[in-house]
Design a protein around this motif. Structure first.
Motif, PDB file in Angstrom:
ATOM      1  N   LYS A   1     -24.432  -1.353  33.124  1.00 22.67           N
ATOM      2  CA  LYS A   1     -25.116  -2.829  32.968  1.00 22.67           C
ATOM      3  C   LYS A   1     -25.965  -2.596  31.832  1.00 22.67           C
ATOM      4  O   LYS A   1     -26.392  -3.280  30.913  1.00 22.67           O
ATOM      5  CB  LYS A   1     -25.858  -2.915  34.295  1.00 22.67           C
ATOM      6  CG  LYS A   1     -26.458  -4.228  34.414  1.00 22.67           C
ATOM      7  CD  LYS A   1     -27.144  -4.441  35.539  1.00 22.67           C
ATOM      8  CE  LYS A   1     -27.559  -6.126  35.888  1.00 22.67           C
ATOM      9  NZ  LYS A   1     -28.260  -5.888  37.154  1.00 22.67           N
ATOM     10  N   GLU A   2     -26.532  -1.287  31.609  1.00 28.23           N
ATOM     11  CA  GLU A   2     -27.561  -0.973  30.672  1.00 28.23           C
ATOM     12  C   GLU A   2     -27.522  -0.189  29.553  1.00 28.23           C
ATOM     13  O   GLU A   2     -26.881   0.974  29.765  1.00 28.23           O
ATOM     14  CB  GLU A   2     -28.997  -0.382  31.424  1.00 28.23           C
ATOM     15  CG  GLU A   2     -29.962   0.053  30.572  1.00 28.23           C
ATOM     16  CD  GLU A   2     -30.494  -1.159  29.731  1.00 28.23           C
ATOM     17  OE1 GLU A   2     -30.418  -0.773  28.656  1.00 28.23           O
ATOM     18  OE2 GLU A   2     -31.312  -2.231  30.301  1.00 28.23           O
TER      19      GLU A   2
ATOM     20  N   LYS B   1     -20.011  -1.993  49.888  1.00 27.87           N
ATOM     21  CA  LYS B   1     -20.064  -2.534  51.547  1.00 27.87           C
ATOM     22  C   LYS B   1     -20.542  -4.112  51.430  1.00 27.87           C
ATOM     23  O   LYS B   1     -20.054  -4.693  52.055  1.00 27.87           O
ATOM     24  CB  LYS B   1     -20.776  -1.461  52.394  1.00 27.87           C
ATOM     25  CG  LYS B   1     -22.241  -1.734  51.984  1.00 27.87           C
ATOM     26  CD  LYS B   1     -23.059  -0.346  52.348  1.00 27.87           C
ATOM     27  CE  LYS B   1     -22.976   0.477  51.586  1.00 27.87           C
ATOM     28  NZ  LYS B   1     -24.094   1.497  51.301  1.00 27.87           N
TER      29      LYS B   1
ATOM     30  N   THR C   1     -19.520  10.742  48.827  1.00 25.36           N
ATOM     31  CA  THR C   1     -19.109   9.477  48.594  1.00 25.36           C
ATOM     32  C   THR C   1     -17.969   9.411  47.563  1.00 25.36           C
ATOM     33  O   THR C   1     -16.836   8.905  47.846  1.00 25.36           O
ATOM     34  CB  THR C   1     -19.978   8.453  48.243  1.00 25.36           C
ATOM     35  OG1 THR C   1     -21.211   8.465  48.964  1.00 25.36           O
ATOM     36  CG2 THR C   1     -19.711   6.990  48.259  1.00 25.36           C
TER      37      THR C   1
ATOM     38  N   ARG D   1     -26.245   9.048  29.058  1.00 27.23           N
ATOM     39  CA  ARG D   1     -25.213   9.541  29.983  1.00 27.23           C
ATOM     40  C   ARG D   1     -24.578  10.506  29.513  1.00 27.23           C
ATOM     41  O   ARG D   1     -23.945  10.692  28.383  1.00 27.23           O
ATOM     42  CB  ARG D   1     -24.403   8.381  30.189  1.00 27.23           C
ATOM     43  CG  ARG D   1     -24.995   7.082  30.603  1.00 27.23           C
ATOM     44  CD  ARG D   1     -24.322   5.698  31.166  1.00 27.23           C
ATOM     45  NE  ARG D   1     -24.894   4.414  30.820  1.00 27.23           N
ATOM     46  CZ  ARG D   1     -25.517   3.870  31.835  1.00 27.23           C
ATOM     47  NH1 ARG D   1     -25.306   4.144  33.219  1.00 27.23           N
ATOM     48  NH2 ARG D   1     -26.190   2.815  31.669  1.00 27.23           N
TER      49      ARG D   1
ATOM     50  N   ALA E   1     -16.223   1.421  46.795  1.00 25.56           N
ATOM     51  CA  ALA E   1     -17.532   2.083  47.414  1.00 25.56           C
ATOM     52  C   ALA E   1     -18.729   0.928  48.182  1.00 25.56           C
ATOM     53  O   ALA E   1     -19.569   1.023  48.732  1.00 25.56           O
ATOM     54  CB  ALA E   1     -18.287   2.892  47.144  1.00 25.56           C
TER      55      ALA E   1
ATOM     56  N   LYS F   1     -29.086   3.484  28.324  1.00 25.25           N
ATOM     57  CA  LYS F   1     -29.307   4.730  29.159  1.00 25.25           C
ATOM     58  C   LYS F   1     -28.575   5.854  28.662  1.00 25.25           C
ATOM     59  O   LYS F   1     -27.440   5.865  28.174  1.00 25.25           O
ATOM     60  CB  LYS F   1     -28.980   4.408  30.605  1.00 25.25           C
ATOM     61  CG  LYS F   1     -30.061   3.912  31.562  1.00 25.25           C
ATOM     62  CD  LYS F   1     -29.638   3.778  32.981  1.00 25.25           C
ATOM     63  CE  LYS F   1     -30.180   2.897  33.739  1.00 25.25           C
ATOM     64  NZ  LYS F   1     -29.659   2.755  35.089  1.00 25.25           N
TER      65      LYS F   1
ATOM     66  N   PHE G   1     -22.146   3.788  36.884  1.00 29.79           N
ATOM     67  CA  PHE G   1     -22.222   5.199  36.686  1.00 29.79           C
ATOM     68  C   PHE G   1     -23.492   5.704  37.091  1.00 29.79           C
ATOM     69  O   PHE G   1     -24.417   6.208  36.494  1.00 29.79           O
ATOM     70  CB  PHE G   1     -22.287   5.499  35.075  1.00 29.79           C
ATOM     71  CG  PHE G   1     -21.817   6.832  34.785  1.00 29.79           C
ATOM     72  CD1 PHE G   1     -20.585   7.341  35.061  1.00 29.79           C
ATOM     73  CD2 PHE G   1     -22.772   7.496  34.181  1.00 29.79           C
ATOM     74  CE1 PHE G   1     -19.950   8.736  34.613  1.00 29.79           C
ATOM     75  CE2 PHE G   1     -22.493   9.082  33.933  1.00 29.79           C
ATOM     76  CZ  PHE G   1     -21.245   9.403  34.098  1.00 29.79           C
ATOM     77  N   GLY G   2     -23.957   5.170  38.259  1.00 28.83           N
ATOM     78  CA  GLY G   2     -24.988   5.683  39.050  1.00 28.83           C
ATOM     79  C   GLY G   2     -24.552   6.690  40.041  1.00 28.83           C
ATOM     80  O   GLY G   2     -23.993   7.635  39.853  1.00 28.83           O
ATOM     81  N   THR G   3     -25.320   6.909  41.002  1.00 28.89           N
ATOM     82  CA  THR G   3     -25.160   7.994  41.942  1.00 28.89           C
ATOM     83  C   THR G   3     -23.685   8.245  42.435  1.00 28.89           C
ATOM     84  O   THR G   3     -23.295   9.381  42.060  1.00 28.89           O
ATOM     85  CB  THR G   3     -26.010   8.020  43.447  1.00 28.89           C
ATOM     86  OG1 THR G   3     -27.254   7.665  43.106  1.00 28.89           O
ATOM     87  CG2 THR G   3     -25.798   9.027  44.229  1.00 28.89           C
ATOM     88  N   VAL G   4     -22.976   7.232  42.679  1.00 32.09           N
ATOM     89  CA  VAL G   4     -21.745   7.322  43.142  1.00 32.09           C
ATOM     90  C   VAL G   4     -20.662   7.390  42.031  1.00 32.09           C
ATOM     91  O   VAL G   4     -19.770   8.425  41.824  1.00 32.09           O
ATOM     92  CB  VAL G   4     -21.331   6.208  44.056  1.00 32.09           C
ATOM     93  CG1 VAL G   4     -19.608   6.190  44.192  1.00 32.09           C
ATOM     94  CG2 VAL G   4     -22.065   6.161  45.374  1.00 32.09           C
TER      95      VAL G   4
ATOM     96  N   GLY H   1     -24.503   9.978  49.645  1.00 30.00           N
ATOM     97  CA  GLY H   1     -24.530  10.833  48.623  1.00 30.00           C
ATOM     98  C   GLY H   1     -23.604  11.146  47.527  1.00 30.00           C
ATOM     99  O   GLY H   1     -22.459  10.283  47.870  1.00 30.00           O
TER     100      GLY H   1
ATOM    101  N   ILE I   1     -20.553  -0.435  41.679  1.00 31.49           N
ATOM    102  CA  ILE I   1     -21.730  -1.144  41.268  1.00 31.49           C
ATOM    103  C   ILE I   1     -22.282  -1.789  42.767  1.00 31.49           C
ATOM    104  O   ILE I   1     -21.937  -1.431  43.656  1.00 31.49           O
ATOM    105  CB  ILE I   1     -21.346  -2.307  40.150  1.00 31.49           C
ATOM    106  CG1 ILE I   1     -20.403  -3.288  40.611  1.00 31.49           C
ATOM    107  CG2 ILE I   1     -20.697  -1.617  39.002  1.00 31.49           C
ATOM    108  CD1 ILE I   1     -20.340  -4.345  39.558  1.00 31.49           C
TER     109      ILE I   1
END
Ligand SMILES: NC(=O)c1ccc[n+]([C@@H]2O[C@H](COP(=O)([O-])OP(=O)(O)OC[C@H]3O[C@@H](n4cnc5c(N)ncnc54)[C@H](OP(=O)(O)O)[C@@H]3O)[C@@H](O)[C@H]2O)c1
Length: 328
Positions: free
Chosen positions: A45-46, A104, A305, A51, A102, A49, A11-14, A301, A79
């Motif tokens: 992971k954390e 790579k 993405t 959200r 996503a 945080k 659950f970061g940028t992407v 972005g 991730i």
């Protein structure tokens, strides 16, 4: 209406982009899929945080919780790093879920294996977002260039490096200042090594290599050079000759082997990648019938993405399951 149950890994940028885009484009998704797409769980992971996630969604740090969701249809993976992503996606495929990634770094190494696992379990393995962000290059090659003999691929695959080179040329900034500008704009990571040293572009090139040539060159034989040694004087000298530095990932057949490199190259105005500026990515394909095509757009972005992942899912979900044996 039928529900498509989806889990989100990361659950970061992407990941946030996928979550928000599924909500904001629910109507379109329902039109296309005749089903409602619902994110039922998010792996992070954390745990502490804060959200913005609906209270009805399961938030967990334990992948087994995701696997235990009954009738889960699809896993979106955003991730970082090779592991545990490969293990998670292998397990999701084994459970009969479609997977859309996503990642790579993981896919460059394990992509072929995951595609094989997907074929065996009749599920879709989508990886459009791994390469060139929002640019639909994987689908263009796999669906629109099925008969053409592709001889060569040249690409700008790292938006951060391209942005730095553009800033240096247009504003006369030093490499360090241009890097700081990329970081200020949120394009470069706090640790930008993978971008500026060419590793990020290398992973994407290896994914393209598998797709186009059915194999990858020996990783150790690929010349990988970053942009960190290019000075503003180099760039200004090139400019006086109407040349531009572009960080180009290049792969072509050479006899029975594949020759690949990722490095800064001086290009003239007639080169297809000359006008690719800022954070844009672009891929030029040289092929037997079409001759040469270049496809470009936002290479990274949150929403570009997410766009790649969601469009990938919708296309894959609509393929009748028995046809996955035809998947590349
Ligand atoms: N950013 C882009 O524009 C872009 C474009 C194309 C592809 N990608 C690829 O997409 C992936 C995600 O990128 P990003 O920029 O969204 O990264 P990011 O902002 O750093 O977010 C990563 C997310 O993954 C979670 N995570 C990391 N390791 C985990 C683990 N072992 N188990 C569970 N959760 C884990 C993190 O959890 P916490 O929130 O708890 O820390 C975070 O939510 C990467 O593989 C990247 O290469 C990114």
């Amino acid at each position: 209406m039928t529900k498509i149950k989806a889990a989100l890994l990361g659950f970061g940028t992407v990941g946030q982009g996928v979550y928000e885009a599924i909500k904001s484009h629910q109507e379109k998704l329902q039109e296309r899929l005749v089903a409602e797409v619902e994110i039922v769980a998010v792996l992070i992971k954390e745990p502490y945080k804060k959200r913005e996630i609906d209270p009805s969604v399961l938030i967990t740090t334990n992948f087994e919780d995701i696997l235990n969701i009954p009738d889960l249809d699809v896993v979106f993976e955003a991730i970082v790093g090779e592991t545990p992503s490969f293990t998670y996606l292998s397990k999701a495929i084994e459970k009969g879920c479609h997977v859309i990634t996503a990642n790579k770094v993981m896919f460059a190494k394990y992509g072929k294996l995951l595609l094989e696992k997907g074929r065996k379990k009749n599920v879709y393995v989508g990886y459009e977002a791994t390469t060139a962000g929002g640019v639909p290059i994987i689908r263009t090659i796999s669906q629109q260039l099925q008969v053409n003999d592709i001889q060569r691929v040249q690409a700008v695959l790292n938006g951060t490096s391209n942005f730095i080179l553009t800033e240096m040329r247009e504003k006369g900034l030093s490499f360090q200042k241009a890097l700081e500008s990329a970081q200020l704009h949120g394009y470069a990571e706090a640790d930008p090594a993978n971008d500026i040293e060419g590793k990020d572009a290398f992973f994407k090139l290896m994914i393209l290599s598998d797709l186009v040539f059915g194999a990858q060159p020996d990783w150790d034989a690929v010349e990988v050079e970053g942009i960190q040694h290019i000075t503003v004087e180099d760039i200004q000298a090139a400019k006086t000759q109407h040349l531009r530095y572009k960080h180009i990932a290049d792969i072509y057949r050479y006899g029975r082997t594949l020759k690949a490199s990722v490095k800064p190259v001086l290009v003239a105005p007639d080169h297809a990648l000359y006008s690719i500026e800022g954070v844009e990515n672009a891929v030029t394909i040289y092929a037997s019938l079409v001759d040469k095509i270049t496809i470009s757009g936002p290479g990274a972005g949150k929403f570009p993405t997410a766009s790649a992942m969601i469009e990938d899912f919708v296309s894959g979900y609509q393929i009748p399951r028995y046809q996955f044996t035809l998947n590349i």
